[in-house]
Design a protein around this motif. Structure first.
Motif, short mmCIF file in Angstrom:
data_model
loop_
_atom_site.label_atom_id
_atom_site.label_comp_id
_atom_site.label_asym_id
_atom_site.label_seq_id
_atom_site.Cartn_x
_atom_site.Cartn_y
_atom_site.Cartn_z
N ARG A 272 54.87 29.19 71.19
CA ARG A 272 53.89 28.24 71.69
C ARG A 272 53.35 27.40 70.54
NH1 ARG A 272 49.50 30.93 74.21
NH2 ARG A 272 51.03 32.50 74.78
N ARG A 273 53.14 28.09 69.41
CA ARG A 273 52.56 27.37 68.29
C ARG A 273 53.51 26.28 67.80
NH1 ARG A 273 51.42 30.38 63.09
NH2 ARG A 273 51.67 28.54 61.81
N PHE A 274 54.82 26.61 67.82
CA PHE A 274 55.74 25.65 67.23
C PHE A 274 56.27 24.65 68.23
CE2 PHE A 274 56.21 28.81 63.82
CZ PHE A 274 55.89 27.95 62.80
N ILE A 275 56.49 25.07 69.43
CA ILE A 275 57.22 24.20 70.33
C ILE A 275 56.31 23.54 71.36
CG2 ILE A 275 59.03 24.12 72.07
CD1 ILE A 275 60.25 26.48 70.29
N LYS A 276 55.48 24.32 71.99
CA LYS A 276 54.63 23.69 72.98
C LYS A 276 53.26 23.43 72.39
CE LYS A 276 56.59 26.00 76.92
NZ LYS A 276 56.26 27.43 76.90
N LEU B 95 58.10 17.67 63.57
CA LEU B 95 58.32 18.83 62.72
C LEU B 95 57.38 19.95 63.13
CD1 LEU B 95 58.61 16.82 59.40
CD2 LEU B 95 60.45 17.65 60.87
N PRO B 96 57.68 21.19 62.75
CA PRO B 96 56.77 22.28 63.09
C PRO B 96 55.38 22.02 62.51
CG PRO B 96 58.40 22.98 61.47
CD PRO B 96 58.84 21.66 61.98
N GLY B 97 54.37 22.47 63.21
CA GLY B 97 53.02 22.27 62.70
C GLY B 97 52.29 21.18 63.46
N SER B 142 49.42 21.15 67.80
CA SER B 142 50.86 21.02 67.60
C SER B 142 51.37 19.64 68.01
CB SER B 142 51.58 22.08 68.42
OG SER B 142 52.91 21.72 68.64
N GLY B 144 54.34 19.10 68.99
CA GLY B 144 55.44 19.25 69.93
C GLY B 144 55.19 18.69 71.32
N ALA B 145 53.91 18.62 71.72
CA ALA B 145 53.63 18.24 73.10
C ALA B 145 53.40 16.74 73.27
CB ALA B 145 52.40 19.00 73.60
#
Ligand SMILES: Nc1ncnc2c1ncn2[C@@H]1O[C@H](COP(=O)(O)OP(=O)(O)OP(=O)(O)O)[C@@H](O)[C@H]1O
Ligand SMILES: [Mg+2]
Lengths: 279, 254
Positions: A272-276, B95-97, B142, B144-145
């Protein structure tokens, strides 16, 4: 119409197979817990076994198992993850790398008893490490390394090229790209590999029997011997103490269940932390 | 019109394959140059010459010169060059984060650790990418969303955080919806005042709308890509000199 009937039949067969497996699993867990819970008290977990029969408690075994897993991961994770990075990012193609991969594949299908014998000859005797946590951990490291290598290599390869491109286009060096971008992205998947390895090490009997020893004591130093839960279970069962074996089996099972639930929680957190987004 | 990038007699090979042949162009400063041409006509390869990322992909050979502000790229430190020449790709990478981390990546790579400095850079870059107001309350969340369009503007902010002189857009809007595309186009128009922009586009309306100059590339019989025509966008789109240009922009080949 016929296609639909056909679909329906396939579906029913699949559901039947799945429920059979689920039922079997429930039966297995129920049977072990049902047999183990008889005469079980909390003190069983915190007491040492006593008497010539070595029954009545498993605290030293729990301690030995945890010690052994901790030490194994301490050695295996840097090697496995480092090796995975090397294979995925630096090694390129060539005869040597192909040979390494081939060796790793072979290694992963060697029966664990063979690792046990090898560990006995190399660590216990040749290096004089005796029956100890260290001998056991080194042997287990050899055993879980192929899995760890493979999973980490694949996790690094699974990072989208767009990340790499983006990083390099900003002027990052190759090392910066690998350690600041690729590694954090691959971490959740690598973590899955670490958990799988820990699970294998926890349940392992044969490789530990000849290397960590059977001494029913609580290890303190790496060169102390110890008896893990699974070897204890093996000894009890082979000497006919069936009732006591089921208690130990129940403890093993519960630890594994708790472990699995915890790791699922951790992994989904990671994801969840990385992707969503955690809004 | 000041020249920003001068390309003299550039040739590029990937291994044995001749990719770009005899490219001779001058990219004007603080303007938008569109690069158009059929698939495989070397547009991306040309863009990657400007930040020297071709050499990371395969064995390449280059002859000729690319000169930015009087300095030959061949003699520059490629890492330093890449920080001054930003690249925006078709698929934006989140990127991650957090969003903050995503924008701060570049400055951090070049050794900026000071939190307050980074805060300023991140805010400025997001503002220049027309994203700050939209995201200021969730910078620590994040990345990512974000929507595709937001991710693309975040990628632009990430490039802007290094304060580049040149921005390269490689089909940067072809995965976006019309509204997000419009936003990126508006952004390109604004960024013109501070940077020199080269954009590859497969969308003729977009190239005509956004760019000041247009470069039409095409692959010749022998497989290498050449410049067919280069000039003011108005002229290329209303009165091209080459018959192939006309056929391409009217959609009759390519
Ligand atoms: N990594 C690579 N290795 C070898 N050849 C490549 C590589 N990348 C591109 N090429 C070749 O270089 C030529 C030009 O490709 P390039 O990607 O620059 O075209 P393009 O104009 O950007 O095409 P598109 O519009 O499809 O993006 C093509 O013939 C392609 O096959
Ligand atoms: Mg391209």
């Amino acid at each position: 119409m016929r296609r639909r009937v056909y679909d329906r039949i396939v579906q029913i067969i699949l559901i039947a197979i799945a429920s059979m497996m689920a039922l079997f699993l429930i039966y297995l867990v129920g049977y072990i817990i049902g047999s183990g819970i008889r005469g079980f008290s909390f003190g069983f977990l915190t007491r040492a076994p006593s008497g010539i029969t070595q029954t009545g408690g498993v605290w030293p075994m729990i301690a030995s198992s945890m010690y052994l897993i901790g030490l194994t991961l301490l050695i295996a994770v840097p090697l496995g993850v480092g090796g995975g990075i090397y294979l995925a990012e630096y090694a390129g193609q060539g005869r040597i790398v192909e040979t390494i991969r081939f060796a790793v594949d072979i290694l992963s299908s060697v029966p664990s008893i063979v690792f046990g014998l090898f560990g006995l000859a190399l660590f216990v005797q040749f290096f004089g490490l005796k029956y100890s946590m260290l001998s056991g951990a080194l042997t287990l490291t050899l055993m879980v390394l192929p899995l760890l290598l493979k999973i980490s290599e694949e996790s690094f390869r699974a990072v989208p090229v767009t990340y790499r491109e983006a990083s390099l286009a900003l002027g990052a060096t190759k090392d910066q790209t690998i350690f600041r971008i690729i590694l954090p992205t691959a971490l959740p998947a690598v973590f899955t590999g670490v958990l799988l390895s820990a699970g294998r090490a926890f349940g392992e009997t044969a490789a530990v029997l000849y290397t960590a020893g059977l001494s029913p004591t609580t290890p303190v130093f790496p060169l102390d011997g110890g008896r893990t839960l699974s070897t204890h279970l093996y000894l009890l069962a082979t000497t006919g103490k069936i009732e006591e074996s089921f208690k130990v089996a129940m403890v093993l099972l519960v630890v594994i269940l708790v472990f699995n639930v915890l790791s699922n929680v951790v992994i989904s957190r990671f994801r969840r932390r990385f992707i969503k987004e955690a809004r | 019109m000041n020249p920003k990038i001068e390309v003299n007699d550039l040739n590029l090979w990937f291994g044995r394959v001749h990719i770009l042949q005899d490219i001779d162009i001058i990219i004007p400063a603080n303007q938008v140059t569109a690069v158009i041409g059929p698939s495989g006509s070397g547009k991306s390869s040309l863009l990657r010459c400007f930040d020297r990322t071709n050499e990371l992909i395969t064995r390449t050979k280059t002859t000729g010169h690319i000169v930015i502000d009087g300095r030959d790229l061949a003699f520059e430190d490629p890492l330093d060059l890449r920080s001054r020449v930003g690249m925006i790709f078709q698929q934006p990478a989140s990127l991650p984060g957090s969003i903050y981390e995503n924008v701060a990546v570049g400055p951090r790579l070049f050794g900026i650790r000071d939190r307050r400095k980074l805060d300023v850079i991140v805010e400025e870059s997001l503002t220049r990418a027309a994203l700050f107001n939209e995201l200021k309350d969730r910078l620590k969340k994040s990345a990512g969303a974000l929507s595709g369009g937001q991710k693309q503007r975040m990628a632009i902010a990430r490039a802007l955080a290094l304060n580049p002189e040149v921005l390269l857009f490689d089909e940067a809007t072809s995965a976006l919806d019309p509204i997000s595309t419009q936003r990126v186009e508006d952004l390109i128009d604004k960024l013109k005042s501070t940077t020199t922009i080269i954009m590859v586009s497969h969308n003729m309306q977009q190239a005509a709308r956004v760019s000041d100059h247009t470069l039409f590339m095409n692959v010749e019989e022998d497989g290498a890509a050449r410049v067919v025509e280069f000039g003011p966008t108005d002229k290329i789109f209303t009165n091209p000199e080459d018959e192939k240009t006309e056929r391409y922009i009217t959609g009759r080949f390519g």
